[in-house]
Design an enzyme around this catalytic site. Structure first.
Site, PDB file in Angstrom:
ATOM      1  N   ARG A 122       0.815  -1.235   0.000  1.00  0.00           N
ATOM      2  CA  ARG A 122       0.000   0.000   0.000  1.00  0.00           C
ATOM      3  C   ARG A 122       0.838   1.271   0.000  1.00  0.00           C
ATOM      4  O   ARG A 122       0.387   2.331   0.408  1.00  0.00           O
ATOM      5  CB  ARG A 122      -0.981   0.013   1.170  1.00  0.00           C
ATOM      6  CG  ARG A 122      -1.982  -1.123   1.119  1.00  0.00           C
ATOM      7  CD  ARG A 122      -3.176  -0.894   2.002  1.00  0.00           C
ATOM      8  NE  ARG A 122      -4.112  -1.991   1.842  1.00  0.00           N
ATOM      9  CZ  ARG A 122      -4.033  -3.140   2.512  1.00  0.00           C
ATOM     10  NH1 ARG A 122      -3.070  -3.318   3.396  1.00  0.00           N
ATOM     11  NH2 ARG A 122      -4.906  -4.092   2.299  1.00  0.00           N
ATOM     12  N   LYS A 144       3.044  11.862 -11.003  1.00  0.00           N
ATOM     13  CA  LYS A 144       2.179  11.005 -11.818  1.00  0.00           C
ATOM     14  C   LYS A 144       2.925   9.701 -12.076  1.00  0.00           C
ATOM     15  O   LYS A 144       4.034   9.712 -12.636  1.00  0.00           O
ATOM     16  CB  LYS A 144       1.838  11.681 -13.148  1.00  0.00           C
ATOM     17  CG  LYS A 144       0.739  12.709 -13.044  1.00  0.00           C
ATOM     18  CD  LYS A 144       0.281  13.146 -14.430  1.00  0.00           C
ATOM     19  CE  LYS A 144      -0.759  14.233 -14.347  1.00  0.00           C
ATOM     20  NZ  LYS A 144      -1.124  14.771 -15.676  1.00  0.00           N
ATOM     21  N   GLU A 186       9.511  19.231 -24.578  1.00  0.00           N
ATOM     22  CA  GLU A 186       8.871  19.503 -23.275  1.00  0.00           C
ATOM     23  C   GLU A 186       9.486  20.758 -22.633  1.00  0.00           C
ATOM     24  O   GLU A 186       8.807  21.504 -21.936  1.00  0.00           O
ATOM     25  CB  GLU A 186       9.019  18.300 -22.330  1.00  0.00           C
ATOM     26  CG  GLU A 186       8.385  17.009 -22.842  1.00  0.00           C
ATOM     27  CD  GLU A 186       6.852  16.953 -22.690  1.00  0.00           C
ATOM     28  OE1 GLU A 186       6.243  17.953 -22.276  1.00  0.00           O
ATOM     29  OE2 GLU A 186       6.289  15.887 -23.009  1.00  0.00           O
ATOM     30  N   LYS A 229       7.504  23.438 -13.435  1.00  0.00           N
ATOM     31  CA  LYS A 229       6.659  22.277 -13.142  1.00  0.00           C
ATOM     32  C   LYS A 229       6.324  22.238 -11.655  1.00  0.00           C
ATOM     33  O   LYS A 229       5.184  21.973 -11.258  1.00  0.00           O
ATOM     34  CB  LYS A 229       7.322  20.973 -13.592  1.00  0.00           C
ATOM     35  CG  LYS A 229       6.451  19.766 -13.231  1.00  0.00           C
ATOM     36  CD  LYS A 229       6.311  18.716 -14.275  1.00  0.00           C
ATOM     37  CE  LYS A 229       5.180  17.756 -13.902  1.00  0.00           C
ATOM     38  NZ  LYS A 229       5.155  16.542 -14.679  1.00  0.00           N
ATOM     39  N   GLU A 239      -4.347  17.780 -10.676  1.00  0.00           N
ATOM     40  CA  GLU A 239      -4.909  18.228 -11.950  1.00  0.00           C
ATOM     41  C   GLU A 239      -6.401  18.537 -11.879  1.00  0.00           C
ATOM     42  O   GLU A 239      -7.190  18.080 -12.704  1.00  0.00           O
ATOM     43  CB  GLU A 239      -4.616  17.209 -13.065  1.00  0.00           C
ATOM     44  CG  GLU A 239      -4.656  17.860 -14.438  1.00  0.00           C
ATOM     45  CD  GLU A 239      -4.033  17.028 -15.536  1.00  0.00           C
ATOM     46  OE1 GLU A 239      -2.901  16.543 -15.362  1.00  0.00           O
ATOM     47  OE2 GLU A 239      -4.693  16.867 -16.568  1.00  0.00           O
ATOM     48  N   ARG A 243      -2.950  22.432 -13.519  1.00  0.00           N
ATOM     49  CA  ARG A 243      -1.925  21.479 -13.960  1.00  0.00           C
ATOM     50  C   ARG A 243      -2.128  21.054 -15.413  1.00  0.00           C
ATOM     51  O   ARG A 243      -1.172  20.684 -16.100  1.00  0.00           O
ATOM     52  CB  ARG A 243      -1.900  20.253 -13.025  1.00  0.00           C
ATOM     53  CG  ARG A 243      -0.780  19.276 -13.381  1.00  0.00           C
ATOM     54  CD  ARG A 243      -0.537  18.236 -12.308  1.00  0.00           C
ATOM     55  NE  ARG A 243       0.487  17.301 -12.746  1.00  0.00           N
ATOM     56  CZ  ARG A 243       1.157  16.483 -11.967  1.00  0.00           C
ATOM     57  NH1 ARG A 243       0.906  16.468 -10.661  1.00  0.00           N
ATOM     58  NH2 ARG A 243       2.063  15.651 -12.450  1.00  0.00           N
ATOM     59  N   ASN A 247      -0.334  20.001 -20.393  1.00  0.00           N
ATOM     60  CA  ASN A 247      -0.705  19.142 -21.524  1.00  0.00           C
ATOM     61  C   ASN A 247      -0.663  19.888 -22.855  1.00  0.00           C
ATOM     62  O   ASN A 247      -1.151  19.376 -23.863  1.00  0.00           O
ATOM     63  CB  ASN A 247      -2.113  18.567 -21.306  1.00  0.00           C
ATOM     64  CG  ASN A 247      -2.153  17.642 -20.103  1.00  0.00           C
ATOM     65  OD1 ASN A 247      -1.172  16.968 -19.803  1.00  0.00           O
ATOM     66  ND2 ASN A 247      -3.270  17.643 -19.385  1.00  0.00           N
ATOM     67  N   HIS A 250      -0.173  18.120 -26.160  1.00  0.00           N
ATOM     68  CA  HIS A 250      -0.322  16.683 -25.916  1.00  0.00           C
ATOM     69  C   HIS A 250      -1.618  16.118 -26.499  1.00  0.00           C
ATOM     70  O   HIS A 250      -1.713  14.906 -26.691  1.00  0.00           O
ATOM     71  CB  HIS A 250      -0.262  16.385 -24.414  1.00  0.00           C
ATOM     72  CG  HIS A 250       1.134  16.486 -23.852  1.00  0.00           C
ATOM     73  ND1 HIS A 250       1.890  17.625 -23.944  1.00  0.00           N
ATOM     74  CD2 HIS A 250       1.908  15.579 -23.196  1.00  0.00           C
ATOM     75  CE1 HIS A 250       3.076  17.420 -23.368  1.00  0.00           C
ATOM     76  NE2 HIS A 250       3.112  16.188 -22.908  1.00  0.00           N
ATOM     77  N   HIS A 254      -0.706  13.039 -28.528  1.00  0.00           N
ATOM     78  CA  HIS A 254      -1.071  11.666 -28.161  1.00  0.00           C
ATOM     79  C   HIS A 254      -1.804  10.971 -29.304  1.00  0.00           C
ATOM     80  O   HIS A 254      -1.616   9.774 -29.536  1.00  0.00           O
ATOM     81  CB  HIS A 254      -1.977  11.670 -26.921  1.00  0.00           C
ATOM     82  CG  HIS A 254      -1.218  11.825 -25.641  1.00  0.00           C
ATOM     83  ND1 HIS A 254      -1.766  12.363 -24.503  1.00  0.00           N
ATOM     84  CD2 HIS A 254       0.059  11.506 -25.312  1.00  0.00           C
ATOM     85  CE1 HIS A 254      -0.859  12.380 -23.536  1.00  0.00           C
ATOM     86  NE2 HIS A 254       0.248  11.869 -23.996  1.00  0.00           N
ATOM     87  N   HIS A 267       7.603  10.077 -27.603  1.00  0.00           N
ATOM     88  CA  HIS A 267       6.604  10.975 -27.011  1.00  0.00           C
ATOM     89  C   HIS A 267       6.844  12.455 -27.372  1.00  0.00           C
ATOM     90  O   HIS A 267       5.932  13.152 -27.832  1.00  0.00           O
ATOM     91  CB  HIS A 267       6.614  10.762 -25.490  1.00  0.00           C
ATOM     92  CG  HIS A 267       5.667  11.632 -24.740  1.00  0.00           C
ATOM     93  ND1 HIS A 267       4.298  11.479 -24.820  1.00  0.00           N
ATOM     94  CD2 HIS A 267       5.878  12.682 -23.912  1.00  0.00           C
ATOM     95  CE1 HIS A 267       3.715  12.395 -24.060  1.00  0.00           C
ATOM     96  NE2 HIS A 267       4.654  13.133 -23.497  1.00  0.00           N
TER      97      HIS A 267
END
Ligand code: NAD
Ligand code: GLY
Length: 361
Positions: A122, A144, A186, A229, A239, A243, A247, A250, A254, A267
């Site tokens: 956990r 993330k 990025e 960041k 987010e 946040r 993106n 993106h 994506h 990416h």
């Protein structure tokens, strides 16, 4: 010189340590945040050959008991099967609730090892040692973590912050140039969405950006990207709103990765195409001046990053956009900029215009 960027998240706060030739400082930094006992280094074959021994020796030299797992490189490694296999490896290595995991590699290893740390017993501690430019400026910071499932990328994961991040700029010297250039996409993002002065610095140094031996410029780039960041994540860790500016580029990025089949574009290359699309869309609907749009495009072109992919048809990309995490009620949401450094989230673009923008790239 060691550059230190704090990530302020209350009791989940931590520091990003950036410098050249600092890998052997990992043990001291781990001890400094109270980590002790057993740890498991998770890396991949490309990274492990260069850096696992030095990281392991640093930790063992400081009295840690250290296990090492080396996985195949590449996006397919970031999957559910690996998560459970790594849980078993944690048991075999005798990791308990006080133990920690060291993610040594790019975003694939960081996301995967972070998710294993978030879920084993956990949740146990983990530290990020990013070795790609993309992972130094983006994926290792902000918590993330997650894996891909056959239905889509990053669909399973957790917000789970590391105890510290150590970015050794010297590790970029062995990174393939294509991966390095993709990471720059990025870096540009941070200037475009948040900091016009940073964008100007990047423009002024455009001829030196590809030089991985320029530690001073690299430290400024990685340092400022991490500061931005960290500032964004400190305001909106999960987010709920802000946040999402991270993106930028993106949404279409994506979709391109998806339609091409993961692996053809890395990416950051998808992000480069998506960023130029978002800049053009920003001119059309968000008030960005054509001159600023050209400045944005020029940066991607200068680093020879892809700025379009004409062989992909809009209807296929549109289908991929429908299943994007950012799509609500069938309409994709875009991060757009009204000027370099000024971004907004949740923008919709009329259907016909979305297609026209793609065909015009
Ligand atoms: P990656 O981890 O696949 O690394 C790229 C390649 O470079 C791999 O082949 C790797 O083995 C190799 N490599 C890494 N470091 C090296 C080094 N120093 N020397 C030689 N080879 C090296 O790719 P990436 O671009 O770092 O990360 C992409 C992943 O990050 C994607 O899965 C993406 O979803 C994820 N990501 C996550 C976040 C987040 O916030 N968590 C943000 C952006 C991207
Ligand atoms: N890479 C986007 C984020 O961390 O939110």
């Amino acid at each position: 010189m060691l550059h230190d960027v704090p990530v302020n998240l209350g009791d989940r706060s931590y520091h990003i340590h950036i410098g050249a030739g600092i890998l052997d400082r990992l043990s001291g930094l781990c001890a400094g945040v109270g980590l002790k006992g057993k740890c498991l280094i998770i890396t991949d074959e490309n990274v492990g050959g260069h850096y696992a021994a030095i990281v392991k020796a640093s930790l063992e030299g400081a009295g840690f008991s250290v296990g090492l797992i080396t996985l195949p490189p590449g996006e397919p490694t970031k999957c559910g099967e690996q998560v459970f296999a790594l849980h078993s490896e944690c048991v075999k290595a005798g990791l308990d609730r006080k133990s920690f995991i060291v993610a040594l590699g790019g975003g694939v290893i960081g996301d995967l090892a972070g998710f294993v740390a978030a879920t084993y017993l956990r949740g146990i501690d983990f530290v990020q040692v990013p070795t790609t430019l993309l992972s130094m400026v983006d994926s290792s910071v902000g918590g993330k973590t997650g894996v891909n499932i056959p239905e889509g990328k990053n669909l399973v994961g957790a917000f789970y912050q590391p105890r510290l991040v150590l970015a050794d700029l010297d590790s970029l010297k062995t990174l393939p140039p294509r991966e390095y250039a993709a990471g720059l996409a990025e870096v540009f993002k941070y200037g475009i969405i948040y900091d016009a002065a940073f964008f100007e610095t990047l423009e002024a140094n455009v001829d030196g950006l590809a030089d991985v031996n320029n530690s001073e410029l690299l430290a400024r780039m990685v340092g400022r990207s991490c500061e931005i960041k960290a500032a964004v994540v400190a305001q909106d860790e999960r987010e709920g709103g802000l946040r999402a500016i991270l993106n930028f580029g993106h949404t279409v990025g994506h979709a391109v990765e998806n339609v091409a089949g993961y692996g053809e574009y890395v990416h950051g290359e998808g992000v480069a195409i998506g960023s130029v699309y978002a800049a053009r869309a920003s001119v059309a609907v968000a008030g960005l001046s054509p001159a600023e749009c050209l400045r944005i495009e020029a940066m991607f072109r200068a680093l020879k990053l892809p700025v379009n992919a004409p062989r992909f048809q809009w209807p296929d990309l549109r289908k991929a956009l429908s299943v994007d995490k950012k799509t609500v009620g069938g309409m994709p949401k875009f991060v757009l900029v009204s000027a370099i450094g000024k971004s907004s989230i949740g923008n919709e673009i009329p259907e016909a215009l979305m297609e026209q923008l793609w065909n015009g790239l």
